[in-house]
Design a protein around this motif. Sequence first.
Motif, mmCIF file in Angstrom:
data_model
loop_
_atom_site.group_PDB
_atom_site.id
_atom_site.type_symbol
_atom_site.label_atom_id
_atom_site.label_comp_id
_atom_site.label_asym_id
_atom_site.label_seq_id
_atom_site.Cartn_x
_atom_site.Cartn_y
_atom_site.Cartn_z
ATOM 1 N N ARG A 90 71.899 6.180 54.800
ATOM 2 C CA ARG A 90 72.220 6.531 53.427
ATOM 3 C C ARG A 90 72.242 5.283 52.546
ATOM 4 N NH1 ARG A 90 77.506 10.165 51.686
ATOM 5 N NH2 ARG A 90 76.941 10.452 49.491
ATOM 6 N N THR A 91 71.712 5.400 51.334
ATOM 7 C CA THR A 91 71.643 4.248 50.440
ATOM 8 C C THR A 91 71.787 4.715 48.999
ATOM 9 O OG1 THR A 91 70.360 2.271 49.904
ATOM 10 C CG2 THR A 91 69.139 4.320 50.186
ATOM 11 N N THR A 92 71.886 3.763 48.068
ATOM 12 C CA THR A 92 72.098 4.093 46.662
ATOM 13 C C THR A 92 71.120 3.333 45.786
ATOM 14 O OG1 THR A 92 73.634 3.855 44.795
ATOM 15 C CG2 THR A 92 73.900 2.324 46.612
ATOM 16 N N PRO A 93 70.606 3.939 44.711
ATOM 17 C CA PRO A 93 69.694 3.238 43.813
ATOM 18 C C PRO A 93 70.382 2.196 42.949
ATOM 19 C CG PRO A 93 70.151 5.447 42.980
ATOM 20 C CD PRO A 93 70.763 5.370 44.353
ATOM 21 N N ALA A 94 71.709 2.159 42.940
ATOM 22 C CA ALA A 94 72.414 1.153 42.133
ATOM 23 C C ALA A 94 72.116 -0.256 42.637
ATOM 24 C CB ALA A 94 73.919 1.417 42.169
ATOM 25 N N TYR A 95 71.930 -0.405 43.932
ATOM 26 C CA TYR A 95 71.682 -1.732 44.507
ATOM 27 C C TYR A 95 70.428 -2.378 43.928
ATOM 28 C CZ TYR A 95 70.484 -5.334 47.913
ATOM 29 O OH TYR A 95 70.131 -6.511 48.492
ATOM 30 N N PRO A 96 69.244 -1.740 44.017
ATOM 31 C CA PRO A 96 68.059 -2.404 43.458
ATOM 32 C C PRO A 96 68.102 -2.486 41.933
ATOM 33 C CG PRO A 96 67.501 -0.193 44.183
ATOM 34 C CD PRO A 96 68.885 -0.475 44.690
ATOM 35 N N PHE A 97 68.744 -1.531 41.269
ATOM 36 C CA PHE A 97 68.805 -1.552 39.805
ATOM 37 C C PHE A 97 69.484 -2.832 39.328
ATOM 38 C CE2 PHE A 97 69.609 -0.104 35.511
ATOM 39 C CZ PHE A 97 68.617 0.830 35.277
ATOM 40 N N HIS A 98 70.494 -3.262 40.047
ATOM 41 C CA HIS A 98 71.208 -4.488 39.702
ATOM 42 C C HIS A 98 70.470 -5.733 40.213
ATOM 43 C CE1 HIS A 98 74.493 -7.418 39.391
ATOM 44 N NE2 HIS A 98 74.275 -7.703 40.655
ATOM 45 N N HIS A 99 70.030 -5.718 41.478
ATOM 46 C CA HIS A 99 69.552 -6.937 42.123
ATOM 47 C C HIS A 99 68.105 -7.290 41.808
ATOM 48 C CE1 HIS A 99 73.067 -8.009 44.502
ATOM 49 N NE2 HIS A 99 73.231 -6.722 44.795
ATOM 50 N N LEU A 100 67.280 -6.332 41.375
ATOM 51 C CA LEU A 100 65.877 -6.648 41.103
ATOM 52 C C LEU A 100 65.741 -7.694 39.992
ATOM 53 C CD1 LEU A 100 62.926 -6.046 41.829
ATOM 54 C CD2 LEU A 100 62.967 -4.191 40.136
ATOM 55 N N ALA A 101 66.739 -7.785 39.112
ATOM 56 C CA ALA A 101 66.683 -8.769 38.026
ATOM 57 C C ALA A 101 66.603 -10.195 38.565
ATOM 58 C CB ALA A 101 67.897 -8.614 37.119
ATOM 59 N N SER A 102 67.118 -10.446 39.761
ATOM 60 C CA SER A 102 67.106 -11.801 40.322
ATOM 61 C C SER A 102 65.705 -12.264 40.703
ATOM 62 C CB SER A 102 68.023 -11.875 41.548
ATOM 63 O OG SER A 102 67.510 -11.074 42.607
ATOM 64 N N ASP A 103 64.737 -11.346 40.735
ATOM 65 C CA ASP A 103 63.366 -11.705 41.097
ATOM 66 C C ASP A 103 62.502 -12.031 39.883
ATOM 67 O OD1 ASP A 103 63.027 -11.136 44.175
ATOM 68 O OD2 ASP A 103 64.236 -9.490 43.377
ATOM 69 N N GLY A 104 63.079 -11.937 38.686
ATOM 70 C CA GLY A 104 62.345 -12.306 37.489
ATOM 71 C C GLY A 104 61.351 -11.284 36.988
ATOM 72 N N VAL A 105 61.389 -10.061 37.525
ATOM 73 C CA VAL A 105 60.444 -9.025 37.090
ATOM 74 C C VAL A 105 61.148 -7.880 36.366
ATOM 75 C CG1 VAL A 105 58.833 -9.553 38.961
ATOM 76 C CG2 VAL A 105 60.591 -7.793 39.305
ATOM 77 N N TRP A 106 62.458 -7.961 36.213
ATOM 78 C CA TRP A 106 63.268 -6.820 35.765
ATOM 79 C C TRP A 106 64.432 -7.347 34.950
ATOM 80 C CZ3 TRP A 106 63.195 -1.641 35.657
ATOM 81 C CH2 TRP A 106 64.372 -0.895 35.723
ATOM 82 N N GLU A 107 64.872 -6.589 33.980
ATOM 83 C CA GLU A 107 66.043 -6.968 33.203
ATOM 84 C C GLU A 107 66.934 -5.750 33.012
ATOM 85 O OE1 GLU A 107 64.927 -8.367 29.348
ATOM 86 O OE2 GLU A 107 64.205 -6.417 28.645
ATOM 87 N N VAL A 108 68.232 -6.000 32.896
ATOM 88 C CA VAL A 108 69.214 -4.938 32.698
ATOM 89 C C VAL A 108 70.070 -5.300 31.485
ATOM 90 C CG1 VAL A 108 71.171 -3.676 33.694
ATOM 91 C CG2 VAL A 108 69.280 -4.423 35.167
ATOM 92 N N ARG A 109 70.389 -4.320 30.679
ATOM 93 C CA ARG A 109 71.317 -4.510 29.562
ATOM 94 C C ARG A 109 72.307 -3.353 29.575
ATOM 95 N NH1 ARG A 109 71.314 -0.975 25.825
ATOM 96 N NH2 ARG A 109 69.519 0.372 25.410
#
Length: 303
Positions: free
Chosen positions: A63-82
Amino acid sequence: MDWLDRTAKLRQWSRSGTRAPHKPLLFLYALGRFRQDADGELQYSAVEEDLKRLLTEYGPPNRTTPAYPFHHLASDGVWEVRTDRGPGSPGSGVRELRAAGAAGRLAPELRAALLREPSLLGRMARVLLDLHFPPSLHGELCEAVGLEPELELEFGPAGAERLSAVRRQRDRRMRELVLTAYEYQCAFCGYDGRIGAVPVGLEAAHVRWWAFGGPDDVDNGLCLCSLHHKLFDKGVLGIGDGHRVLVSQHFVGRSPAAREHVIALAGRSLIGPQPGARPVAATHLDWHTRQVFHGSPRPATAA
């Protein structure tokens, strides 16, 4: 900036071949949404269910949650969250993202690059597919995220050289070696169709996926018909002790066809390989059972 190289080197949690396709799935989803609306944002609360479905269908069995990549993908420089408070993610928890009105989208520099060079989107998607999922799932996964099922990937000599460190070359001999070892019949059901001398609907399946270090060796391969190859890669089918077929209890099929071609396989012995050919190695079977097969196996079907 080399966006293909950055795509190929997403930072992911990894241990002993464990699958963690959370970031690649979100990235593919974001590329699909960008293709439909280049200026749009992905409100976490609005896309959470879509991302959950992708993780359930194409992610690992646990079992997993989409919250993890939504937050952490920003650290790869391809994604931003506001959030309602401004730029930056409030954290990797579902409640935090919902409460803060978190929204994400591709990084500004990447959006600009995709607008300048539209073909870049397909090439990035192909890198994500090749590095994280087996070929049997590429078409349907593209459709699930809103991308064209057939994506062209034209690296050119320079691009291919830059990615050589992370993209292994496949051994084109594997298909023939595996099909020969299993005497051109599906190891699950025995299907052996041909048109003249040419086999049709038979494929060489990797037990441990090539994207996760699975070698192009006979002892990591099975000859499977197209149907059972897809079900094997989706975690409906597996292989247990004594090289007997596992059928997931999560699979539901009420038609005679579903019972005959899937459910009735539970507990059957694999067909092949022929004497002298190496059977599937235990280490690859263990990987597939832990990382791909979904749920508990059904009890063996009475003969």
